[in-house]
Design a protein around this motif. Sequence first.
Motif, mmCIF file in Angstrom:
data_model
loop_
_atom_site.group_PDB
_atom_site.id
_atom_site.type_symbol
_atom_site.label_atom_id
_atom_site.label_comp_id
_atom_site.label_asym_id
_atom_site.label_seq_id
_atom_site.Cartn_x
_atom_site.Cartn_y
_atom_site.Cartn_z
ATOM 1 N N VAL A 141 0.847 -1.200 0.000
ATOM 2 C CA VAL A 141 0.000 0.000 0.000
ATOM 3 C C VAL A 141 0.878 1.245 0.000
ATOM 4 C CG1 VAL A 141 -1.669 1.329 1.344
ATOM 5 C CG2 VAL A 141 -1.943 -1.141 1.118
ATOM 6 N N ASP A 145 1.074 4.237 -2.824
ATOM 7 C CA ASP A 145 0.866 5.639 -2.469
ATOM 8 C C ASP A 145 2.039 6.512 -2.914
ATOM 9 O OD1 ASP A 145 -1.515 4.962 -1.282
ATOM 10 O OD2 ASP A 145 -0.730 4.939 0.770
ATOM 11 N N ASP A 153 4.683 4.741 -11.472
ATOM 12 C CA ASP A 153 3.383 4.069 -11.437
ATOM 13 C C ASP A 153 3.386 2.780 -12.255
ATOM 14 O OD1 ASP A 153 1.653 5.221 -9.653
ATOM 15 O OD2 ASP A 153 0.795 6.654 -11.075
ATOM 16 N N GLY A 185 -7.076 -4.652 -6.165
ATOM 17 C CA GLY A 185 -7.540 -3.371 -5.645
ATOM 18 C C GLY A 185 -6.480 -2.290 -5.746
ATOM 19 N N LEU A 186 -5.231 -2.632 -5.438
ATOM 20 C CA LEU A 186 -4.147 -1.655 -5.530
ATOM 21 C C LEU A 186 -3.849 -1.292 -6.984
ATOM 22 C CD1 LEU A 186 -1.740 -3.070 -2.801
ATOM 23 C CD2 LEU A 186 -3.114 -0.988 -2.663
ATOM 24 N N THR A 189 -6.336 1.150 -8.081
ATOM 25 C CA THR A 189 -6.017 2.479 -7.543
ATOM 26 C C THR A 189 -5.050 3.213 -8.466
ATOM 27 O OG1 THR A 189 -6.372 1.787 -5.250
ATOM 28 C CG2 THR A 189 -4.946 3.692 -5.598
ATOM 29 N N GLU A 192 -6.860 4.223 -11.780
ATOM 30 C CA GLU A 192 -7.732 5.393 -11.588
ATOM 31 C C GLU A 192 -6.891 6.659 -11.508
ATOM 32 O OE1 GLU A 192 -11.079 7.288 -8.558
ATOM 33 O OE2 GLU A 192 -9.933 5.517 -7.932
ATOM 34 N N ARG A 193 -5.811 6.589 -10.783
ATOM 35 C CA ARG A 193 -4.934 7.757 -10.629
ATOM 36 C C ARG A 193 -4.366 8.198 -11.975
ATOM 37 N NH1 ARG A 193 -1.142 6.370 -6.090
ATOM 38 N NH2 ARG A 193 0.208 5.373 -7.633
ATOM 39 N N ALA A 200 -9.806 0.557 -14.532
ATOM 40 C CA ALA A 200 -9.936 0.363 -13.087
ATOM 41 C C ALA A 200 -11.268 -0.294 -12.752
ATOM 42 C CB ALA A 200 -9.807 1.700 -12.365
ATOM 43 N N HIS A 213 -13.617 -5.103 -3.037
ATOM 44 C CA HIS A 213 -13.744 -4.617 -4.410
ATOM 45 C C HIS A 213 -15.064 -3.890 -4.620
ATOM 46 C CE1 HIS A 213 -10.616 -7.655 -6.200
ATOM 47 N NE2 HIS A 213 -10.088 -6.778 -5.370
ATOM 48 N N GLN A 216 -14.688 -0.491 -2.989
ATOM 49 C CA GLN A 216 -13.798 0.370 -3.765
ATOM 50 C C GLN A 216 -14.447 0.810 -5.071
ATOM 51 O OE1 GLN A 216 -9.889 -1.304 -4.363
ATOM 52 N NE2 GLN A 216 -9.213 0.345 -5.709
ATOM 53 N N LEU A 220 -15.172 4.599 -6.322
ATOM 54 C CA LEU A 220 -14.594 5.042 -7.599
ATOM 55 C C LEU A 220 -15.678 5.630 -8.503
ATOM 56 C CD1 LEU A 220 -12.032 3.051 -9.735
ATOM 57 C CD2 LEU A 220 -14.035 4.072 -10.792
#
Length: 432
Positions: A141, A145, A153, A185-186, A189, A192-193, A200, A213, A216, A220
């Motif tokens: 995680v 981040d 990324d 899930g990560l 993330t 999406e970013r 995503a 999920h 999340q 989202l």
Amino acid sequence: MDATDLDHRAGTRSGLIPPELVSRLIERGHSDVVRLKAGHGEWFCALEWARSLGEQGRQADAMEVLAPYLATGWWTAVVAAAELLEGWGRIHEAIEITRVRMEAGHPMALESYTRLLARHGRAEEAFTLLRPHIGEPSLAVALVDIAAAAGRDEEAAALLAARAEHLCSDFPWCCRGLDRDTAIGLLATIRERQGSIDEAIALLRAGGTSMLHREQLAALLARNGRLDELRAAAATDDPRYAVQRLAMWWEERGDVEGAIAAYRQAGGPAADDPASAFELAQLLARHGRGNEAIDVMRLQADVRNGDDWILHTLSALCLAQGRPEDGLAYLDALAAARGGEEEWDLYRMRLPLIAARDSVDEAIAQARSHPEGGASYAASHIAELLAGAGRTKEAVAVLEQHASENSHDLAVCLIDLGRVEDALAVLQRRTR
């Protein structure tokens, strides 16, 4: 001082003045007591006093207060000192004390150290340190981040994609804890970013059986204004998270009716799911519709006869709406259906309602008439009524009869009366 002993006492809140009582001492004008105890092994006093000194610009004195705790190598003290140093702008020192514990092998230090680096322009270095630990969930995680600030990324996504393709045969041992669902899930993330919203969404839908999920995905969709898809998710067989997000979306935009409708739509979860019903009741209460909130929770109480938390919520709503008699009537009916017997955990819900309808004295009299009214756990509830009515001396007299079992509540009341030494003595007796 010893790190293991400090960790045990701070974690169990035994043998130390707890933080809420430290705050109470300061609020009641007893900072001198906190200052004195800070130098005698009372960690929560030391932490609060160090913060106070820092606010006064006495940073060197603050660090001197924490020095004996830091000297033990205790991780909690290291984290607290690093946070203070960072807040004062002394970034290099914050990084350094965290680095020392990381290199000593403390299991939680790597995450704190790398996040600290990333917050202060060293994200690429932090990413490189975390990369070999992709299999550990909390560090994965942290890596995700930090990846954006590090410009890595895609590298993080590749690491996670490899994990997402693996089906665990012996979780958690074969994956060291980072399972396929967490990896997906990560990865979502990151996508999406990066603005790849469709990808995503597809990732999370492919793992749609996972509760995480679903949660999340709902968040989202709400963040990205995909309301049609969010409404469609709210109409499925498992709609809770979608409904919650849809309601939040409407409430944030000032449309309370739209938020309420999200919970009350045909087939919505508010009737069947007590957690969703609770959320609806809180929404109604927030917007001055407490009577409707009571109706929602009364229905849940009828369906789930005897669920304590539902009854607590219903009683609290009745009290807040000035309808204690309705709360008592419901509890009376429930007691009658059970043959007139109520254990204390259920009976005690009556006490604030009786106090509001009749008087504190009547509530106390009825509490004492209960078969368990003389027990130590009943004493704390009786004392709470007395203290709430400003009758703190009487509350102390009640608690002193069961001092060892109610030491925390007794200490609170003694502090409020200015009897600080007596309060500390009570806490010391509990320790022994």
